[in-house]
Scaffold this active site. Sequence first.
Site, PDB file in Angstrom:
ATOM      1  N   ASP A 128     -14.597 -13.253  -3.812  1.00 46.32           N
ATOM      2  CA  ASP A 128     -15.849 -13.984  -3.613  1.00 46.32           C
ATOM      3  C   ASP A 128     -16.785 -13.862  -4.812  1.00 46.32           C
ATOM      4  OD1 ASP A 128     -16.191 -11.260  -2.936  1.00 46.32           O
ATOM      5  OD2 ASP A 128     -17.974 -11.703  -1.772  1.00 46.32           O
ATOM      6  N   GLY A 129     -16.762 -12.721  -5.519  1.00 45.69           N
ATOM      7  CA  GLY A 129     -17.606 -12.565  -6.709  1.00 45.69           C
ATOM      8  C   GLY A 129     -17.199 -13.519  -7.812  1.00 45.69           C
ATOM      9  N   ASP A 175      -7.191  -7.710   0.380  1.00 48.92           N
ATOM     10  CA  ASP A 175      -7.949  -7.260   1.554  1.00 48.92           C
ATOM     11  C   ASP A 175      -8.100  -8.326   2.636  1.00 48.92           C
ATOM     12  OD1 ASP A 175      -8.340  -4.788   0.372  1.00 48.92           O
ATOM     13  OD2 ASP A 175     -10.250  -5.354  -0.525  1.00 48.92           O
ATOM     14  N   ARG A 210       5.028  15.626  13.575  1.00 51.60           N
ATOM     15  CA  ARG A 210       3.808  15.653  12.776  1.00 51.60           C
ATOM     16  C   ARG A 210       2.862  14.508  13.144  1.00 51.60           C
ATOM     17  NH1 ARG A 210       6.877  17.128   7.258  1.00 51.60           N
ATOM     18  NH2 ARG A 210       6.550  19.372   7.300  1.00 51.60           N
ATOM     19  N   VAL A 308      -0.650   1.410  -4.903  1.00 51.13           N
ATOM     20  CA  VAL A 308       0.719   0.965  -4.604  1.00 51.13           C
ATOM     21  C   VAL A 308       0.675  -0.313  -3.760  1.00 51.13           C
ATOM     22  CG1 VAL A 308       1.015   2.291  -2.451  1.00 51.13           C
ATOM     23  CG2 VAL A 308       3.002   1.771  -3.863  1.00 51.13           C
ATOM     24  N   ARG A 310      -1.202  -2.837  -4.262  1.00 49.86           N
ATOM     25  CA  ARG A 310      -1.369  -4.003  -5.137  1.00 49.86           C
ATOM     26  C   ARG A 310      -0.087  -4.333  -5.895  1.00 49.86           C
ATOM     27  NH1 ARG A 310      -6.501  -5.726  -5.673  1.00 49.86           N
ATOM     28  NH2 ARG A 310      -8.200  -4.233  -5.440  1.00 49.86           N
ATOM     29  N   ARG A 481      24.284 -15.605  23.012  1.00 50.12           N
ATOM     30  CA  ARG A 481      24.041 -17.051  22.904  1.00 50.12           C
ATOM     31  C   ARG A 481      24.537 -17.818  24.126  1.00 50.12           C
ATOM     32  NH1 ARG A 481      24.850 -18.809  16.599  1.00 50.12           N
ATOM     33  NH2 ARG A 481      23.882 -16.982  15.659  1.00 50.12           N
ATOM     34  N   GLY A 533      20.843 -21.091   9.455  1.00 48.84           N
ATOM     35  CA  GLY A 533      19.853 -21.997  10.029  1.00 48.84           C
ATOM     36  C   GLY A 533      20.448 -23.106  10.869  1.00 48.84           C
TER      37      GLY A 533
END
Length: 739
Positions: A128-129, A175, A210, A308, A310, A481, A533
């Site tokens: 935006d800047g 972001d 952990r 990392v 980026r 299927r 496909g």
Amino acid sequence: MDDDDVANRKVSFRKCLEHLSGAGKAIGVLTSGGDAQGMNAAVRAVVRMGIYVGAKVYFIYEGYQGMVDGGRNIVEANWESVSSILQVGGTIIGSARCKAFRTREGRLKAAQNLVQRGITNLCVIGGDGSLTGANIFRKEWSGLLEELAQNGEIDKEQVQKHAYLNVVGMVGSIDNDFCGTDMTIGTDSALHRIIEVVDAIMTTAQSHQRTFVLEVMGRHCGYLALVSALACGADWVFLPESPPEEGWQEDMCIKLSENRARKKRLNIIIVAEGAIDTQNKPITSEQIKELVVKQLGYDTRVTILGHVQRGGTPSAFDRILASRMGVEAVVALLQATPETPACVVSLSGNQAVRLPLVECVQMTQDVQKAMDERRFKDAVQLRGRSFETNLNTYKRLAIKLPDDQIVKSNCNVAVINVGAPAAGMNAAVRSAVRVGIADGHKMLAIYDGFEGFAKGQIKEIGWGDVGGWTGQGGSILGTKRTLPGKSLEDIAAQMRTHSINALLIIGGFETCDRIKQSASGTKRRVFIIETMGGYCGYLANMGGLAAGADAAYIFEEPFDIRDLQSNVEHLTEKMKTTIQRGLVLRNESCSENYTTDFIYQLYSEEGKGVFDCRKNVLGHMQQGGAPSPFDRNFGTKISARAMQWISTKLKEAPGKGKRFTSEDSICVLGISKRNLLFQPVTQLRKDTDFEHRIPKEQWWLKLRPLMKILAKYKASYEVSDSNQLEPMHPRGHEEPAAI
């Protein structure tokens, strides 16, 4: 397929660029601010589309600093300048912060440097800047030129000739912090980096029981943290837009201990780097670690991902997004008039749209203002409906109410996977099960598709049973299927036995969203790749666009030996330049006679002395592996929405135990243009080619000419009849399709 079908499909591509010409025009392209994966794909698209329509295109190196400094920082680009950069992360033309451009003196120098080269069209890729700076420059342009003329730097003829500056922006930011677009360039690739780390950490965390605290980027925007949390089923997430309520420390510790009590061997907590509490005080990763260790005594580690996120190769999504935006940006510049305000090219659902730059920037700044003033509900809403939906979905799936607080519906809802396995199926099942339980339903899992349904392979499935499913590939429930035709009576009997009130089917005509292919080396080489496909050419076409293919043969666009010969000749001429690699994709069912072997042999024979060939049939590797962040989140969100629809329908039932059928009681949920849409199956019949198991009209065929143009073929690309900007809030009560 008859001749009329072929003719109609070819005519649909003819509406287009003839009335747009770049002759005599010059376009400058620059990247500014933080780098993002996919910027190179955008630069490539701007350069090639600009050259294609007859304009001159200039690289402006090092962002605004290069524009101010001029000289060798502003260089005309040619077609080969952007060869083999699609797969390269960062930006080949550099990006730099520039204090000088913030001053009028600096912008005066920049204007002089552009006028000297005849550049009056600017394509800015940044945040935006960067886009705000471009708009200020555009507004001051005529005044800057007058001042340059008064100073004797340029003459009056140049002032008249270059009287106005057109500006189009593309948002490059990992972001996803820009209002007005569903996704910014680089966001999907950053999510890939994060999820790769999360998946790797989960294995070691499980081994040692952990707790991991992961800090991801997002100083002012929590999108990466939120979507990562959705994609991995994190126990807790901290965002700047939605701080935890007072007393969150105790709530989080209770949640972590409850999950351990359910025999979950690990905890994942995701923190945006800009996370704050309700008093706008920072919440840090170390703070969270110390809290967990002190209160619960868990072995807790902190991982800060940093830059990392980026780095690395841009994802297929980012390459396609950036390519589409780059082409649209050039078209917008060509259509601009002196009265046209600066615009930003955005993504809305699966559509590229243009929005007023100033309004988008203002709304983006309003989000930060709302956070500063602790109006966090407003901040979430200003981020857009997609962000709000992501947040609500995460909360719904992460936190289970006690059983005595859930109002029972007395309805049984079953979930089944059918068709070929596809990445993201397990995320969809997890989402459906948890939303269903939250809505008070008894959830049933059907194993091994319709075959298992007929045999009674049906079990109740609970909240904890689907923990950890989001990152798993394939189908944990199992899928076949087999069609239900011969077993309908057995299936009906099982539905009665288990009192199934609603059925959520995840699958259908085979789908797959993953293709990875790289072709590089010192020898001139052409790779012939066969994709899956069935009769649907989506993978071949979009894979070709993402990889910069020279040709992609698909069933939807018939071709003959003359087309093949033309492609070979085109590639041969291309290989006589500095370009050293070629890529040709073929959908597995595009032609009965022009097989992969035939095409390989044709290219090998005709390319002798210029290039050699290699072929590869990708096969079922395209269905394997862990699901991408996109697949995890799309599966999660669309399945949650489907369960909400089912709950609403069950409440509308005319009476308990009664059967009810209506046209919309059997629907397919998917994206239609910009919105999520429930379409009754009866309506879809007329739109479906059942013989080939594809829609009669494929939305992505409009992107096919784009791939051809960027590969230097003559093609017609459909452009908007109107060059008007869309308002910031074009949609009413329709549901956004954004991820």
